[in-house]
Design an enzyme around this catalytic site. Sequence first.
Site, PDB file in Angstrom:
ATOM      1  N   HIS A 110       1.874   3.606  -3.785  1.00 61.60           N
ATOM      2  CA  HIS A 110       2.492   3.343  -2.212  1.00 61.60           C
ATOM      3  C   HIS A 110       1.114   3.095  -1.286  1.00 61.60           C
ATOM      4  O   HIS A 110      -0.117   3.358  -1.502  1.00 61.60           O
ATOM      5  CB  HIS A 110       3.039   4.547  -1.644  1.00 61.60           C
ATOM      6  N   LYS A 135       7.964  11.124   2.730  1.00 64.06           N
ATOM      7  CA  LYS A 135       6.504  10.949   3.011  1.00 64.06           C
ATOM      8  C   LYS A 135       6.364  12.506   3.300  1.00 64.06           C
ATOM      9  O   LYS A 135       6.858  13.314   2.695  1.00 64.06           O
ATOM     10  CB  LYS A 135       6.178  10.396   4.375  1.00 64.06           C
ATOM     11  N   ASN A 161      12.022   7.228   1.295  1.00 65.30           N
ATOM     12  CA  ASN A 161      10.532   8.016   1.020  1.00 65.30           C
ATOM     13  C   ASN A 161      10.587   9.120   2.307  1.00 65.30           C
ATOM     14  O   ASN A 161      10.462   8.630   3.217  1.00 65.30           O
ATOM     15  CB  ASN A 161       9.571   6.870   1.074  1.00 65.30           C
ATOM     16  N   GLU A 186       6.165  -4.044   0.342  1.00 66.80           N
ATOM     17  CA  GLU A 186       5.781  -3.410   1.648  1.00 66.80           C
ATOM     18  C   GLU A 186       4.449  -3.839   2.362  1.00 66.80           C
ATOM     19  O   GLU A 186       3.547  -3.112   2.110  1.00 66.80           O
ATOM     20  CB  GLU A 186       5.753  -1.848   1.786  1.00 66.80           C
TER      21      GLU A 186
END
Lengths: 229, 229, 229, 229
Positions: A97, A15, A13, A145
């Site tokens: 997420h 981000k 990821n 997560e």
Amino acid sequence: MKSKLQPPMIIINFKTYLEATGKKAVELAKQAEKASKETGIYIAVAPQFVDIKAVAEAVEIPVFAQHIDPIKPGSNTGHVLAEAVQQTGAVGTLINHSERQMKLADIDAVIKIAKEHNLISCVCTSNPPISAAVAYLTPDIISIEPPELIGTGVAVSTEQPEAVTNTIKLVRKVNNEAVILCGAGISHGEDVKVALKLGTQGVLVASAIVKAKDPYTIIREFADATKTH
Amino acid sequence: MKSKLQPPMIIINFKTYLEATGKKAVELAKQAEKASKETGIYIAVAPQFVDIKAVAEAVEIPVFAQHIDPIKPGSNTGHVLAEAVQQTGAVGTLINHSERQMKLADIDAVIKIAKEHNLISCVCTSNPPISAAVAYLTPDIISIEPPELIGTGVAVSTEQPEAVTNTIKLVRKVNNEAVILCGAGISHGEDVKVALKLGTQGVLVASAIVKAKDPYTIIREFADATKTH
Amino acid sequence: MKSKLQPPMIIINFKTYLEATGKKAVELAKQAEKASKETGIYIAVAPQFVDIKAVAEAVEIPVFAQHIDPIKPGSNTGHVLAEAVQQTGAVGTLINHSERQMKLADIDAVIKIAKEHNLISCVCTSNPPISAAVAYLTPDIISIEPPELIGTGVAVSTEQPEAVTNTIKLVRKVNNEAVILCGAGISHGEDVKVALKLGTQGVLVASAIVKAKDPYTIIREFADATKTH
Amino acid sequence: MKSKLQPPMIIINFKTYLEATGKKAVELAKQAEKASKETGIYIAVAPQFVDIKAVAEAVEIPVFAQHIDPIKPGSNTGHVLAEAVQQTGAVGTLINHSERQMKLADIDAVIKIAKEHNLISCVCTSNPPISAAVAYLTPDIISIEPPELIGTGVAVSTEQPEAVTNTIKLVRKVNNEAVILCGAGISHGEDVKVALKLGTQGVLVASAIVKAKDPYTIIREFADATKTH
């Protein structure tokens, strides 16, 4: 071709790190591609929206969006349309997420939209019951997560092994097909090995790779750990 | 060069219309570029995030994002970073479109972020007092779009001329520099002329162009109306 | 005492109807209490936040909040704290109503908060898979309400019987304890009977009662339909 | 009567502190009332939604809501209706507190709704330009609260005097009527004095009073500081 899931796998990821923005997003994706080709491990990258197309054109490994919106084509200024993401060459998307959480009905809607457009859906969850809840919505990938570990360098696999194993146990009661990943704090090849030993099929990682001085080395370490598991 | 505002001007918002997605986004931008070169009128386009880079590489006219988030580089999965938008070649961004409204403090933050990154800020507003409120935050462009007229084909300039003139009057009390546009329902060259006659410096349009059978003809009509005003 | 669930049951959502605001909220709750006492059917009412205390003091039937926030005591101006709701005498809360949807992680958090404070949690869902997903989070009540039928007078039980039966089937695979209700469009005693016949344990209703000329008659009709089932 | 603003003034925000929930909300309001009667200073209290009615019935000082939603009566489960707030006896509402921020168009809508229902509107802002922006929307009160100082005990009036004076200067250019308050970190009578000396007409406070061992003493200290200014 690109879109077929082949666990064990690693998703990186990007981000909104500057180290993975613009040209640097392409470079980082190339390093992931190199490690993937060398090891045979499925490694996907999730760059920022504006970088998806350039990344997807530069590499052959799978590219994911970081989010798509529960919308149809039309009057949705500033939103992310599945069709547009798909046309860039991306093959999947992260959903929910912890930094971009969605309403429950919207998670369901986006998983359906992803299916309609042949996009792999990877839903992020924060604890075992939520993971099991999401399993009922039949996404392709579920990645647990725990938000309190994200970016800490303390790996979910070593710190909360029971969160990982409970997730697997609960998810498998209702869903045998979803790929199960874990993320948050994964920093070393050893964390990856533990994650796989616990029964996951791979990891979702970000800062450990993106902010590394030499990302290739870390990606390769993770891929090797995945392979030798 | 691209980033210098030259009113009177036209901004075309691609929203998430399929007619302005992917390759079609590039084609539509090229038609806008053609009309701009032929008439000398400043025409900007605002494609979806994933299409910004391809559009910015394909045309010389200014490209805007449809939104950016009030964030700094870092852990912001699924968000839109100003730095990333800027690196694509975009020169500005819409802010607070009625389909992507923001909290007041976030509007202020994004205007500042845009300034720091040399991005033109175009804040959309829904009525004259809100336009004047926004004027205090010193964006580069204020575009008044009464939401009830968006997509109707009933032009704000002919239907609510007083909304337009009041906006100009209130904004100018506190801000002499911001370019003032209007939008919503603009469908014909005549609507554009009326908008300019009322004192605006151009229009923000979407469906009338994006969904037209022959977008170039409409863009040209709007550009001509802007020019002959 | 108040807090023990006794299905079959009826929950009346007052929403923000003027007919169920302030003194009228208390009056309507009294009519529900009358019907409950006469028929022995469990009838709960869910007034607006500001009316909860007056309603809870005026009647002996259970009172629900329409929403609580996923917060702990502290700096949360303008939010709804479970402890505060509980101190008013309310015994439960709606969660994730289609008019007040929540993020998945927040639904999970509020169900837990409700448990900690002995508040009955009634989570609203929009389709069978989402209902099953929520079942994993172990709320006390799951109420399926297809949003497209809310306020239409077209009853979910007669219009989408398979949505109701599928919900029951999917939920029961993972959760044997949650009370299952249905809502949306319930207008007549017959709709209630059908809902119960399909296997639900009651209904969540709003406009059919709140906006009735004679609410008592409708509540009584619903309660009688529930009883004679 | 209650609803007439008489600056200099003090508004006490109860937030969702347990020390100001339920019966304790009523007790705290009574202490504020005592200090108000003794000193003649206008002191208002803003309890949680569920406590507004009990507080408004127990004291004669003005009671504010902490938030209202931009809605009309109808299908708005879990939202806060101006009419319902008004019927409790509240005379005003906070709007856009930094812990409950709103979209710009919603701030405008709620200020109008408040006017229609004779509720005093107190909009919270975070910096001088935003304060001036809000001034154009003509709320009754503007309270500047730099979010970084909230709850710190470091007073805005002593730490950021220029934020306060700039706010006053900018607001007064466009709005001569709004009462201007400041908040964030106000802990001592001296902070209040400085706030008034800078030109504000009072303070918006929370933790310093709500979490005090002896709230009355602090309220009285603030009221005395306001009076002797």
